[in-house]
Structures are given as structure tokens and as C-alpha cells.
Design an enzyme around this catalytic site. Sequence first.
Site, PDB file in Angstrom:
ATOM      1  N   ASP A  77       1.427  -1.333  -0.101  1.00  0.00           N
ATOM      2  CA  ASP A  77       0.093   0.133   0.023  1.00  0.00           C
ATOM      3  C   ASP A  77       1.167   0.958   0.285  1.00  0.00           C
ATOM      4  O   ASP A  77       1.813   0.944   0.410  1.00  0.00           O
ATOM      5  CB  ASP A  77      -0.731   0.046   1.286  1.00  0.00           C
ATOM      6  CG  ASP A  77      -0.735  -0.332   2.299  1.00  0.00           C
ATOM      7  OD1 ASP A  77       0.848  -0.474   2.615  1.00  0.00           O
ATOM      8  OD2 ASP A  77      -0.976  -1.471   2.778  1.00  0.00           O
TER       9      ASP A  77
ATOM     10  N   GLU B 247      -9.872  -2.174   5.088  1.00  0.00           N
ATOM     11  CA  GLU B 247     -10.500  -2.591   6.837  1.00  0.00           C
ATOM     12  C   GLU B 247     -11.471  -2.983   6.816  1.00  0.00           C
ATOM     13  O   GLU B 247     -12.185  -3.891   5.539  1.00  0.00           O
ATOM     14  CB  GLU B 247     -10.867  -0.857   6.463  1.00  0.00           C
ATOM     15  CG  GLU B 247     -10.224  -0.206   6.551  1.00  0.00           C
ATOM     16  CD  GLU B 247      -8.689   0.061   8.121  1.00  0.00           C
ATOM     17  OE1 GLU B 247      -8.139  -0.536   8.583  1.00  0.00           O
ATOM     18  OE2 GLU B 247      -8.317   1.294   7.728  1.00  0.00           O
TER      19      GLU B 247
ATOM     20  N   HIS C 137      -7.461  -5.324   9.876  1.00  0.00           N
ATOM     21  CA  HIS C 137      -7.054  -5.294   8.387  1.00  0.00           C
ATOM     22  C   HIS C 137      -5.272  -6.227   8.100  1.00  0.00           C
ATOM     23  O   HIS C 137      -4.487  -6.065   8.832  1.00  0.00           O
ATOM     24  CB  HIS C 137      -7.350  -3.575   8.230  1.00  0.00           C
ATOM     25  CG  HIS C 137      -5.796  -2.840   9.181  1.00  0.00           C
ATOM     26  ND1 HIS C 137      -6.150  -1.268   9.112  1.00  0.00           N
ATOM     27  CD2 HIS C 137      -4.279  -2.880   8.943  1.00  0.00           C
ATOM     28  CE1 HIS C 137      -4.794  -1.295   8.963  1.00  0.00           C
ATOM     29  NE2 HIS C 137      -4.253  -1.685   9.187  1.00  0.00           N
TER      30      HIS C 137
ATOM     31  N   ASN D  18      -7.342  -3.910  14.074  1.00  0.00           N
ATOM     32  CA  ASN D  18      -8.974  -3.657  14.031  1.00  0.00           C
ATOM     33  C   ASN D  18      -9.400  -4.654  12.715  1.00  0.00           C
ATOM     34  O   ASN D  18     -10.087  -5.706  12.818  1.00  0.00           O
ATOM     35  CB  ASN D  18      -9.193  -2.441  12.934  1.00  0.00           C
ATOM     36  CG  ASN D  18      -8.836  -2.235  12.152  1.00  0.00           C
ATOM     37  OD1 ASN D  18      -8.508  -3.169  11.273  1.00  0.00           O
ATOM     38  ND2 ASN D  18      -9.475  -0.833  11.608  1.00  0.00           N
TER      39      ASN D  18
HETATM   40  C1  F6R Z   1       1.594  -1.339   6.080  1.00  0.00           C
HETATM   41  C2  F6R Z   1      -0.372  -1.998   5.943  1.00  0.00           C
HETATM   42  C3  F6R Z   1      -0.429  -2.486   7.607  1.00  0.00           C
HETATM   43  C4  F6R Z   1       0.204  -3.049   8.845  1.00  0.00           C
HETATM   44  C5  F6R Z   1      -1.171  -2.483   9.899  1.00  0.00           C
HETATM   45  C6  F6R Z   1      -0.035  -3.146  11.598  1.00  0.00           C
HETATM   46  O1  F6R Z   1       2.203  -1.227   4.684  1.00  0.00           O
HETATM   47  O2  F6R Z   1      -0.883  -2.514   4.826  1.00  0.00           O
HETATM   48  O3  F6R Z   1      -2.247  -3.299   7.374  1.00  0.00           O
HETATM   49  O4  F6R Z   1       0.665  -3.947   8.320  1.00  0.00           O
HETATM   50  O5  F6R Z   1      -1.243  -1.838  10.051  1.00  0.00           O
HETATM   51  O6  F6R Z   1       1.011  -1.984  11.286  1.00  0.00           O
HETATM   52  P1  F6R Z   1       2.288  -2.322  12.207  1.00  0.00           P
HETATM   53  O7  F6R Z   1       3.145  -2.931  11.684  1.00  0.00           O
HETATM   54  O8  F6R Z   1       2.503  -0.804  12.654  1.00  0.00           O
HETATM   55  O9  F6R Z   1       1.263  -2.667  13.677  1.00  0.00           O
END
Ligand code: F6R
Length: 246
Positions: free
Chosen positions: A63, A139, A134, A132
Site C-alpha cells: 500500500d 479495513e 486489517h 482492527n
Molecule cells: C502496512 C500495512 C498495514 C500494517 C498494519 C500493522 O503496509 O499494510 O496493514 O501492516 O497496520 O501496522 P504495524 O506493524 O505498524 O502495527
Amino acid sequence: MQIEILANYGDLSLRAAEIIAELVRQRPGTVLGLPTGSTPEGCYAALRHSGVSFAQVQTFNLDEYLGLGPEHPQSYHAFMREQLFAHIDLPADQTHLPNGLAPDPVTECQRYEAAIRTAGGLDLVMLGLGQNGHIGFNEPGTPFASRTRPVRLAANTRNANARFFGSPNAVPAKALTMGIGTILEAREILLLAAGEAKADAVRRLLTDPPSPDLPASALLEHPRVRVLLDHAAAELIPGRLQFTVP
Ligand code: F6R
């Protein structure tokens, strides 16, 4: 799903790096899907020192924030350069992220999907886990068949990422993300979750039936998923001792 509970974040990071390094050694032209965020930082640090050649690897990030260019310090382009790309022998033109400044975001997402196909598809996608549930920026409520597309970030995702921007309002409201359907087409998936903030999402993943309410539960439909957890993220799993790596 194959679940491994590691003693701590350091061990989890080394294990993830070992899995990726081994794959690249066996298949030098591996196509990797990669996450940003706090979770993979330890793995990227270990890969920087692994001695493995990435000269033939291709990478596709999950992303990018919509509206942030590659030079913006909080862009995922910048994150990847700092954490990994600048330190390994991976040619820049073999790294791919969605362009957050694309004039037509929908066309950009179609271009990204086509680039993944041209590369031969994803061999392994590494994923972090949102509080959450994701994966990528898919989401809760996202259909499991979703493709790469522009999305609006959930309020709790913007809160969780405010630490990189100073305040939740400074976090871009939209992003471009690989879809869940796109992720599920990868030949292998490696999901990482560390810390107690992820424990409830992990419990739901491993105890509840699959549902778009928890996007990561789409992974239950995939035949080759490895889940690496530290003790804190695994704390709420019933019967967790059977998964603990001695
Ligand atoms: C980032 C992504 C998100 C993160 C997730 C966890 O490229 O795709 O899904 O993997 O938000 O983020 P952290 O590792 O910062 O807790």
C-alpha cells in the site's frame, strides 16, 4: 494455518527474515509482497545483514498513502528505502509501490495489478496485522474478493498511525491498497503480529469463523499461511502452548 509463537519480537523478526532469506536463496527471482509499519522493521534489519542477494528479486508493497509522493518522509516509498532498499543489492526498478500521486488512482491500481501479473504473481506476501484485523489497508467490511484500489482509512487506523505523523488528522484519509483477493493469489503468506495491541485481533482470527468484519480471516481460505506471533500477541489464544516454539 501454521502458527508459531516466538519468545519475543527479536526472535519473531529473525524467524521472518530466515523464511524470506531461505526462499530467495532457493529461488533468486522471488517476487515478494511487503508491508510497512512497525512490525516488519526487525525483519528488514535482519535481512539487511543476511548476506542474501536480492539482485533478481522483485518486490511489490501492499500500500501507499494517497496524496504522498515518493519523496515525502512519511510515504511508504521513503519507509522502504530507509528500512530495506537502500541497504541491499535490489535494483530500484525491481521495487514497486503504488504511486500515491497518480492523477487517476483507479487506473494506477489497475496498472499495479497488471505489473504483479507481468512479474509472474507473488511468491510470498508478508503481512502485518491491524488492531482492527486489517491486512494491507483492507479495513473491516472489505469483501474477500477485493482487488487493488483506492480506499478510505478507518478512524482507528489513522489513530494507530498518528505516531508517524504527529496527530491522527495529519494521517492521509485515503490510500491505495492491494486487495484481499490480490493477496490471496500469492503462493505463500507470512503474517506477523507482535505486541499486546494485536492480541484481540489474533484471538478473533484463530477462534471465530471467517468474516469480512475481520479482513485477516480471509487468510483461513488460503492453503499456505504461516503466522508468526510473539508471546504478547498470542496471549489470548486458547490452548496456545501447543504453538509455542521452544
Ligand atoms: C502496512 C500495512 C498495514 C500494517 C498494519 C500493522 O503496509 O499494510 O496493514 O501492516 O497496520 O501496522 P504495524 O506493524 O505498524 O502495527
